[in-house]
Scaffold this motif. Sequence first.
Motif, PDB file in Angstrom:
ATOM      1  N   PRO A 102     -33.688 -50.805  51.863  1.00 28.71           N
ATOM      2  CA  PRO A 102     -32.919 -50.241  50.751  1.00 28.71           C
ATOM      3  C   PRO A 102     -33.267 -50.789  49.370  1.00 28.71           C
ATOM      4  CG  PRO A 102     -31.540 -51.599  52.188  1.00 28.71           C
ATOM      5  CD  PRO A 102     -32.848 -51.406  52.890  1.00 28.71           C
ATOM      6  N   ARG A 103     -33.825 -52.007  49.310  1.00 30.25           N
ATOM      7  CA  ARG A 103     -34.179 -52.547  47.990  1.00 30.25           C
ATOM      8  C   ARG A 103     -35.631 -52.330  47.631  1.00 30.25           C
ATOM      9  NH1 ARG A 103     -31.124 -58.377  48.468  1.00 30.25           N
ATOM     10  NH2 ARG A 103     -29.031 -57.504  48.671  1.00 30.25           N
ATOM     11  N   PHE A 104     -36.454 -52.272  48.649  1.00 30.68           N
ATOM     12  CA  PHE A 104     -37.907 -52.231  48.417  1.00 30.68           C
ATOM     13  C   PHE A 104     -38.541 -51.073  49.201  1.00 30.68           C
ATOM     14  CE2 PHE A 104     -42.026 -53.779  50.266  1.00 30.68           C
ATOM     15  CZ  PHE A 104     -42.798 -53.571  49.126  1.00 30.68           C
ATOM     16  N   GLY A 105     -38.915 -50.029  48.491  1.00 29.34           N
ATOM     17  CA  GLY A 105     -39.716 -48.951  49.083  1.00 29.34           C
ATOM     18  C   GLY A 105     -38.991 -48.020  50.044  1.00 29.34           C
ATOM     19  N   ALA A 107     -35.902 -46.743  49.660  1.00 31.05           N
ATOM     20  CA  ALA A 107     -34.726 -46.113  49.034  1.00 31.05           C
ATOM     21  C   ALA A 107     -34.955 -44.616  48.827  1.00 31.05           C
ATOM     22  CB  ALA A 107     -34.425 -46.797  47.699  1.00 31.05           C
ATOM     23  N   VAL A 139     -27.254 -47.128  42.592  1.00 29.84           N
ATOM     24  CA  VAL A 139     -27.878 -45.803  42.697  1.00 29.84           C
ATOM     25  C   VAL A 139     -29.280 -45.967  43.283  1.00 29.84           C
ATOM     26  CG1 VAL A 139     -28.605 -43.731  41.464  1.00 29.84           C
ATOM     27  CG2 VAL A 139     -26.619 -45.035  40.636  1.00 29.84           C
ATOM     28  N   GLY A 141     -33.024 -45.370  44.010  1.00 30.60           N
ATOM     29  CA  GLY A 141     -34.039 -44.695  43.189  1.00 30.60           C
ATOM     30  C   GLY A 141     -33.970 -45.089  41.729  1.00 30.60           C
ATOM     31  N   ILE A 142     -33.013 -45.946  41.383  1.00 30.73           N
ATOM     32  CA  ILE A 142     -32.868 -46.428  40.003  1.00 30.73           C
ATOM     33  C   ILE A 142     -33.000 -47.948  40.013  1.00 30.73           C
ATOM     34  CG2 ILE A 142     -31.202 -46.748  38.105  1.00 30.73           C
ATOM     35  CD1 ILE A 142     -32.224 -43.890  38.103  1.00 30.73           C
ATOM     36  N   GLY A 143     -33.741 -48.475  39.023  1.00 29.65           N
ATOM     37  CA  GLY A 143     -33.844 -49.933  38.879  1.00 29.65           C
ATOM     38  C   GLY A 143     -35.199 -50.457  39.327  1.00 29.65           C
ATOM     39  N   HIS A 144     -35.664 -51.470  38.621  1.00 29.87           N
ATOM     40  CA  HIS A 144     -36.946 -52.081  39.000  1.00 29.87           C
ATOM     41  C   HIS A 144     -36.998 -53.511  38.509  1.00 29.87           C
ATOM     42  CE1 HIS A 144     -41.274 -52.553  39.680  1.00 29.87           C
ATOM     43  NE2 HIS A 144     -41.142 -51.532  40.504  1.00 29.87           N
ATOM     44  N   ASN A 189     -33.596 -52.063  32.461  1.00 31.60           N
ATOM     45  CA  ASN A 189     -34.399 -52.042  33.698  1.00 31.60           C
ATOM     46  C   ASN A 189     -33.953 -50.936  34.656  1.00 31.60           C
ATOM     47  OD1 ASN A 189     -31.943 -53.303  34.335  1.00 31.60           O
ATOM     48  ND2 ASN A 189     -32.853 -54.308  36.113  1.00 31.60           N
ATOM     49  N   LEU A 190     -32.947 -50.162  34.256  1.00 28.03           N
ATOM     50  CA  LEU A 190     -32.437 -49.131  35.179  1.00 28.03           C
ATOM     51  C   LEU A 190     -33.217 -47.828  35.020  1.00 28.03           C
ATOM     52  CD1 LEU A 190     -28.600 -49.858  35.227  1.00 28.03           C
ATOM     53  CD2 LEU A 190     -30.407 -50.657  36.766  1.00 28.03           C
ATOM     54  N   ASN A 193     -37.231 -45.218  39.505  1.00 31.42           N
ATOM     55  CA  ASN A 193     -38.370 -45.893  40.132  1.00 31.42           C
ATOM     56  C   ASN A 193     -39.142 -44.915  41.022  1.00 31.42           C
ATOM     57  OD1 ASN A 193     -37.040 -45.911  42.705  1.00 31.42           O
ATOM     58  ND2 ASN A 193     -35.846 -47.714  42.052  1.00 31.42           N
ATOM     59  N   VAL A 194     -40.197 -45.409  41.631  1.00 30.84           N
ATOM     60  CA  VAL A 194     -41.075 -44.513  42.388  1.00 30.84           C
ATOM     61  C   VAL A 194     -40.335 -43.928  43.602  1.00 30.84           C
ATOM     62  CG1 VAL A 194     -42.224 -46.252  43.843  1.00 30.84           C
ATOM     63  CG2 VAL A 194     -43.496 -44.291  43.065  1.00 30.84           C
ATOM     64  N   ASP A 195     -39.414 -44.693  44.182  1.00 28.74           N
ATOM     65  CA  ASP A 195     -38.625 -44.151  45.302  1.00 28.74           C
ATOM     66  C   ASP A 195     -37.757 -42.985  44.828  1.00 28.74           C
ATOM     67  OD1 ASP A 195     -39.690 -46.196  46.783  1.00 28.74           O
ATOM     68  OD2 ASP A 195     -37.788 -47.007  47.486  1.00 28.74           O
ATOM     69  N   PHE A 230     -43.522 -43.877  52.200  1.00 37.05           N
ATOM     70  CA  PHE A 230     -43.799 -45.216  51.660  1.00 37.05           C
ATOM     71  C   PHE A 230     -44.363 -46.122  52.759  1.00 37.05           C
ATOM     72  CE2 PHE A 230     -43.112 -49.463  50.075  1.00 37.05           C
ATOM     73  CZ  PHE A 230     -43.367 -49.350  48.723  1.00 37.05           C
TER      74      PHE A 230
HETATM   75  N1  ACO Z   1     -27.654 -48.776  40.289  1.00 33.46           N
HETATM   76  C1  ACO Z   1     -26.662 -49.304  39.552  1.00 33.46           C
HETATM   77  N2  ACO Z   1     -26.705 -50.523  39.015  1.00 33.46           N
HETATM   78  C2  ACO Z   1     -27.800 -51.245  39.217  1.00 33.46           C
HETATM   79  C3  ACO Z   1     -28.886 -50.775  39.974  1.00 33.46           C
HETATM   80  C4  ACO Z   1     -28.772 -49.486  40.518  1.00 33.46           C
HETATM   81  N3  ACO Z   1     -29.759 -48.947  41.247  1.00 33.46           N
HETATM   82  N4  ACO Z   1     -29.845 -51.715  40.010  1.00 33.46           N
HETATM   83  C5  ACO Z   1     -29.389 -52.755  39.306  1.00 33.46           C
HETATM   84  N5  ACO Z   1     -28.158 -52.473  38.824  1.00 33.46           N
HETATM   85  C6  ACO Z   1     -27.324 -53.295  37.955  1.00 33.46           C
HETATM   86  C7  ACO Z   1     -26.221 -53.935  38.724  1.00 33.46           C
HETATM   87  O1  ACO Z   1     -25.128 -54.085  37.830  1.00 33.46           O
HETATM   88  C8  ACO Z   1     -26.781 -55.280  39.052  1.00 33.46           C
HETATM   89  O2  ACO Z   1     -25.740 -56.177  39.211  1.00 33.46           O
HETATM   90  P1  ACO Z   1     -25.134 -56.472  40.672  1.00 33.46           P
HETATM   91  O3  ACO Z   1     -26.119 -57.452  41.289  1.00 33.46           O
HETATM   92  O4  ACO Z   1     -23.843 -57.040  40.371  1.00 33.46           O
HETATM   93  O5  ACO Z   1     -25.076 -55.196  41.444  1.00 33.46           O
HETATM   94  C9  ACO Z   1     -27.574 -55.596  37.798  1.00 33.46           C
HETATM   95  O6  ACO Z   1     -28.121 -54.341  37.404  1.00 33.46           O
HETATM   96  C10 ACO Z   1     -28.646 -56.594  37.954  1.00 33.46           C
HETATM   97  O7  ACO Z   1     -29.640 -56.059  38.675  1.00 33.46           O
HETATM   98  P2  ACO Z   1     -31.072 -56.698  38.516  1.00 33.46           P
HETATM   99  O8  ACO Z   1     -30.988 -58.161  38.801  1.00 33.46           O
HETATM  100  O9  ACO Z   1     -31.691 -56.299  37.245  1.00 33.46           O
HETATM  101  O10 ACO Z   1     -31.784 -55.932  39.606  1.00 33.46           O
HETATM  102  P3  ACO Z   1     -32.494 -56.576  40.801  1.00 33.46           P
HETATM  103  O11 ACO Z   1     -33.750 -57.151  40.285  1.00 33.46           O
HETATM  104  O12 ACO Z   1     -31.565 -57.416  41.586  1.00 33.46           O
HETATM  105  O13 ACO Z   1     -32.788 -55.311  41.701  1.00 33.46           O
HETATM  106  C11 ACO Z   1     -33.572 -53.391  42.561  1.00 33.46           C
HETATM  107  C12 ACO Z   1     -33.833 -54.469  41.542  1.00 33.46           C
HETATM  108  C13 ACO Z   1     -33.437 -54.019  43.950  1.00 33.46           C
HETATM  109  C14 ACO Z   1     -34.750 -52.432  42.562  1.00 33.46           C
HETATM  110  C15 ACO Z   1     -32.270 -52.671  42.184  1.00 33.46           C
HETATM  111  O14 ACO Z   1     -32.414 -52.036  40.959  1.00 33.46           O
HETATM  112  C16 ACO Z   1     -31.799 -51.710  43.232  1.00 33.46           C
HETATM  113  O15 ACO Z   1     -31.131 -52.107  44.189  1.00 33.46           O
HETATM  114  N6  ACO Z   1     -32.130 -50.386  43.076  1.00 33.46           N
HETATM  115  C17 ACO Z   1     -31.743 -49.420  44.033  1.00 33.46           C
HETATM  116  C18 ACO Z   1     -32.647 -49.461  45.225  1.00 33.46           C
HETATM  117  C19 ACO Z   1     -34.022 -48.934  44.910  1.00 33.46           C
HETATM  118  O16 ACO Z   1     -34.184 -47.886  44.301  1.00 33.46           O
HETATM  119  N7  ACO Z   1     -35.057 -49.651  45.377  1.00 33.46           N
HETATM  120  C20 ACO Z   1     -36.436 -49.196  45.226  1.00 33.46           C
HETATM  121  C21 ACO Z   1     -37.150 -49.930  44.122  1.00 33.46           C
HETATM  122  S1  ACO Z   1     -38.798 -49.229  43.829  1.00 33.46           S
HETATM  123  C22 ACO Z   1     -39.750 -49.822  45.108  1.00 33.46           C
HETATM  124  O17 ACO Z   1     -39.380 -50.712  45.785  1.00 33.46           O
HETATM  125  C23 ACO Z   1     -41.066 -49.155  45.396  1.00 33.46           C
END
Ligand code: ACO
Length: 264
Positions: A102-105, A107, A139, A141-144, A189-190, A193-195, A230
Amino acid sequence: GKVRAPTHIISTISDERGEEPCYAGVPMSSIVEQGYGVGDVISLLWFKRSLPRYCTHFIEICIMLCADHGPCVSGAHNTIVTARAGKDLVSCLVSGLLTIGPRFGGAIDDAARYFKDAYDRGLTAYEFVEGMKKKGIRVPGIGHRIKRGDHRDNRVELLQQFARTHFPSVKYMEFAVQVETYTLTKANNLVLNVDGAIGSLFLDLLAGSGMFTKQEIDEIVQIGYLNGLFVLARSIGLIGHTFDQKRLKQPLYRHPWEDVLYTK
Ligand code: ACO
Ligand code: LMR
């Protein structure tokens, strides 16, 4: 008449009993003669049908763009540590693959599920994101970790450009972009993302190609086919990292003490 003994396995995607193996009814000779690519083979074995060229090309682009993202990501890190522990190729590969989730690839399926549900229910990006926040769900698919609003993920842009040119409709992608526009007002950072890009665009591919019924699309999204893209793609990079470490004859990895906070 003949009595057929009940079988223990049902299989519907391939058949190797005849002169030549068939994928979803298409013989291997046609696959080779017609110049099919890996996108076509995925279409046959996963979706049980031949898809139009722009769809198979899109699948191939997803595979190429997700094949690797450097040595520092979770999957490659695990693979590198495993290779340096002297393990075999399959162990190195699965050690990396096991981090996909769910966090890496991994999602992509959840991104498709949530974006589809929100778009089909007519939610605005604001209602969707705030609704997720209330439920305490990030959410998908959001965040990196390293991409930012002012340092976008080029892979996302390449996928979007391809879809804007070749897909009949990109309504789910446009919704994902609206979600990103809103989440970027909360934190830089929101980004989408590629997912999230693949999840939303695959919805557009499924809905716009005219090759799938509504029920089939629901089933694909519900079963969760899309993380497979992925997993398949990143296997290419993980295998590469394994060979790289072995070629470099890297010793057993031990994490440096300085990088650990030992505390009570
Ligand atoms: N939706 C809403 N809020 C978010 C999200 C999100 N997707 N991502 C981060 N935040 C917010 C939250 O408030 C978070 O605080 P919390 O820990 O209290 O929930 C805050 O941002 C801090 O987050 P960060 O430290 O900047 O993010 P982190 O580095 O821990 O996580 C990650 C990065 C894992 C990608 C995260 O954004 C996430 O879980 N995204 C959703 C899962 C996802 O799409 N993963 C695929 C990434 S792309 C890939 O792997 C190929
Ligand atoms: C990846 O493709 O592995 C990533 O987007 C994750 C990362 O942190 O780079």
